[in-house]
Design a protein around this motif. Sequence first.
Motif, PDB file in Angstrom:
ATOM      1  N   LYS A 157       7.892   4.107  11.918  1.00  0.00           N
ATOM      2  CA  LYS A 157       9.344   3.538  11.850  1.00  0.00           C
ATOM      3  C   LYS A 157       9.232   2.321  11.289  1.00  0.00           C
ATOM      4  N   ASN A 158      10.538   1.821  10.725  1.00  0.00           N
ATOM      5  CA  ASN A 158      10.561   0.747  10.175  1.00  0.00           C
ATOM      6  C   ASN A 158      11.004  -0.564  11.275  1.00  0.00           C
ATOM      7  N   GLU A 159      11.205  -1.638  10.500  1.00  0.00           N
ATOM      8  CA  GLU A 159      11.918  -2.725  11.381  1.00  0.00           C
ATOM      9  C   GLU A 159      13.099  -2.374  12.087  1.00  0.00           C
ATOM     10  N   LEU A 160      14.002  -1.437  11.407  1.00  0.00           N
ATOM     11  CA  LEU A 160      15.274  -1.090  12.302  1.00  0.00           C
ATOM     12  C   LEU A 160      15.179   0.072  13.026  1.00  0.00           C
ATOM     13  N   ASP A 161      13.785   0.465  13.261  1.00  0.00           N
ATOM     14  CA  ASP A 161      13.627   1.602  14.418  1.00  0.00           C
ATOM     15  C   ASP A 161      14.069   3.067  13.529  1.00  0.00           C
ATOM     16  N   GLU A 162      14.157   2.829  12.302  1.00  0.00           N
ATOM     17  CA  GLU A 162      14.447   4.196  11.620  1.00  0.00           C
ATOM     18  C   GLU A 162      13.024   4.955  11.219  1.00  0.00           C
ATOM     19  N   SER A 163      13.121   6.241  10.978  1.00  0.00           N
ATOM     20  CA  SER A 163      12.041   6.995  10.790  1.00  0.00           C
ATOM     21  C   SER A 163      11.568   6.524   9.497  1.00  0.00           C
ATOM     22  N   GLY A 164      10.345   6.261   9.171  1.00  0.00           N
ATOM     23  CA  GLY A 164       9.625   5.912   7.953  1.00  0.00           C
ATOM     24  C   GLY A 164       9.920   6.905   7.027  1.00  0.00           C
ATOM     25  N   LYS A 165       9.830   6.356   5.651  1.00  0.00           N
ATOM     26  CA  LYS A 165      10.177   7.134   4.411  1.00  0.00           C
ATOM     27  C   LYS A 165       8.705   7.575   3.738  1.00  0.00           C
ATOM     28  N   GLU A 166       7.620   6.930   3.907  1.00  0.00           N
ATOM     29  CA  GLU A 166       6.359   7.104   3.326  1.00  0.00           C
ATOM     30  C   GLU A 166       5.176   7.483   4.409  1.00  0.00           C
ATOM     31  N   LEU A 167       4.225   8.303   4.196  1.00  0.00           N
ATOM     32  CA  LEU A 167       3.359   8.724   5.421  1.00  0.00           C
ATOM     33  C   LEU A 167       2.419   7.450   5.363  1.00  0.00           C
ATOM     34  N   GLN A 168       1.992   7.006   6.527  1.00  0.00           N
ATOM     35  CA  GLN A 168       1.235   5.807   7.202  1.00  0.00           C
ATOM     36  C   GLN A 168      -0.029   6.540   7.664  1.00  0.00           C
ATOM     37  N   ILE A 169      -0.751   5.703   7.748  1.00  0.00           N
ATOM     38  CA  ILE A 169      -2.145   6.039   8.426  1.00  0.00           C
ATOM     39  C   ILE A 169      -2.572   4.430   8.943  1.00  0.00           C
ATOM     40  N   MET A 170      -3.105   4.790  10.214  1.00  0.00           N
ATOM     41  CA  MET A 170      -3.756   3.576  10.997  1.00  0.00           C
ATOM     42  C   MET A 170      -4.953   3.799  11.555  1.00  0.00           C
ATOM     43  N   GLU A 171      -5.767   2.730  11.768  1.00  0.00           N
ATOM     44  CA  GLU A 171      -6.941   2.906  12.416  1.00  0.00           C
ATOM     45  C   GLU A 171      -6.969   2.364  13.825  1.00  0.00           C
ATOM     46  N   ALA A 172      -7.761   3.196  14.790  1.00  0.00           N
ATOM     47  CA  ALA A 172      -7.515   2.787  16.257  1.00  0.00           C
ATOM     48  C   ALA A 172      -8.811   2.891  16.921  1.00  0.00           C
ATOM     49  N   GLU A 173      -8.891   1.937  17.805  1.00  0.00           N
ATOM     50  CA  GLU A 173     -10.207   1.762  18.742  1.00  0.00           C
ATOM     51  C   GLU A 173     -10.207   2.615  19.898  1.00  0.00           C
ATOM     52  N   VAL A 174     -10.964   3.664  20.053  1.00  0.00           N
ATOM     53  CA  VAL A 174     -10.825   4.496  21.298  1.00  0.00           C
ATOM     54  C   VAL A 174     -11.377   3.304  22.528  1.00  0.00           C
ATOM     55  N   VAL A 175     -10.631   3.199  23.595  1.00  0.00           N
ATOM     56  CA  VAL A 175     -10.861   2.413  24.668  1.00  0.00           C
ATOM     57  C   VAL A 175     -11.501   3.238  25.923  1.00  0.00           C
ATOM     58  N   ASN A 176     -11.837   2.660  26.970  1.00  0.00           N
ATOM     59  CA  ASN A 176     -12.135   3.297  28.365  1.00  0.00           C
ATOM     60  C   ASN A 176     -10.883   3.278  29.080  1.00  0.00           C
TER      61      ASN A 176
END
Length: 279
Positions: A157-176
């Motif tokens: 989503k963007n800053e206005l809480d609207e669904s994004g227009k372009e596909l994004q990818i994020m890296e995440a750290e698995v936690v306990n």
Amino acid sequence: MFNVHVLGCGTFRAPGPQIAGGEKATHVPWHIAIYENRQNTGITPICGASLVSPRWAITAAHCFSYVQIRSPINPDRFQAAAAKYRSDWNFQESFAQRSKILDIKIPQNYYGDWNKYQSDIALINVNFELSEFVQPVCIRWDKSSAPSDVWVSGWSKNELDESGKELQIMEAEVVNNTVVEDEGTKLLPYLGHGKFPARGKRGATTVEGDSGGGVVVRDGTTWTLVGVVSVGNPDTIVTNFSIFTSLGFERSFVTSIIKADLPCGCFTGLEKSLSGGPR
């Protein structure tokens, strides 16, 4: 015309992927966008999925959970797209493919919020042609240990809480699980059997619309599916936590339906491993 080179699962010849706060995705050939035909908004993006064969993709059960559980789900309301990096269904992209969703399979023990979204996984029957731009992801069934880092794709989503227009990818750290408990988030009740938590890096996080997207790990040039986006955090701006369904705990459900349709070499973590995926 050009010669199409179909690669093995989880492999592609392009730069590696770069959701709120994520980076623009350059090439995620297994990512499937799920759309619903809605009266007020037309063909609307609602979830993500991961292609594991030309006929099947893995997503989250709650993407369809507003349909009464135990009642037949009408797949005619839904459509899917592959190799699509703009969320607008009508936006033309050179190598994108579209498919009707022919069937939807949900585990018998899925009860939505009643049991905190346990077994939050679904299979959708689609019809795509594999190409250099549409590729299945490998599957990892190992449930003995969670990976340290994962990548997740979605519209965000963007800053206005609207669904994004372009596909994004994020890296995440698995936690306990104890990290989630110590930080006092509201997600702890959802960390039941077959789930694992992660926190987005660089302020990124999953949001509504990212559900069902694939959670993958990388080993060299091979990408392997280990989970599905299930539950986001109401306190997401503070903690960036997400809860994922572990694919290893849903092996029997998945293979009972689609094992015969999976390409050779798709599995990792089986008793007789068929591919050299991560760990």
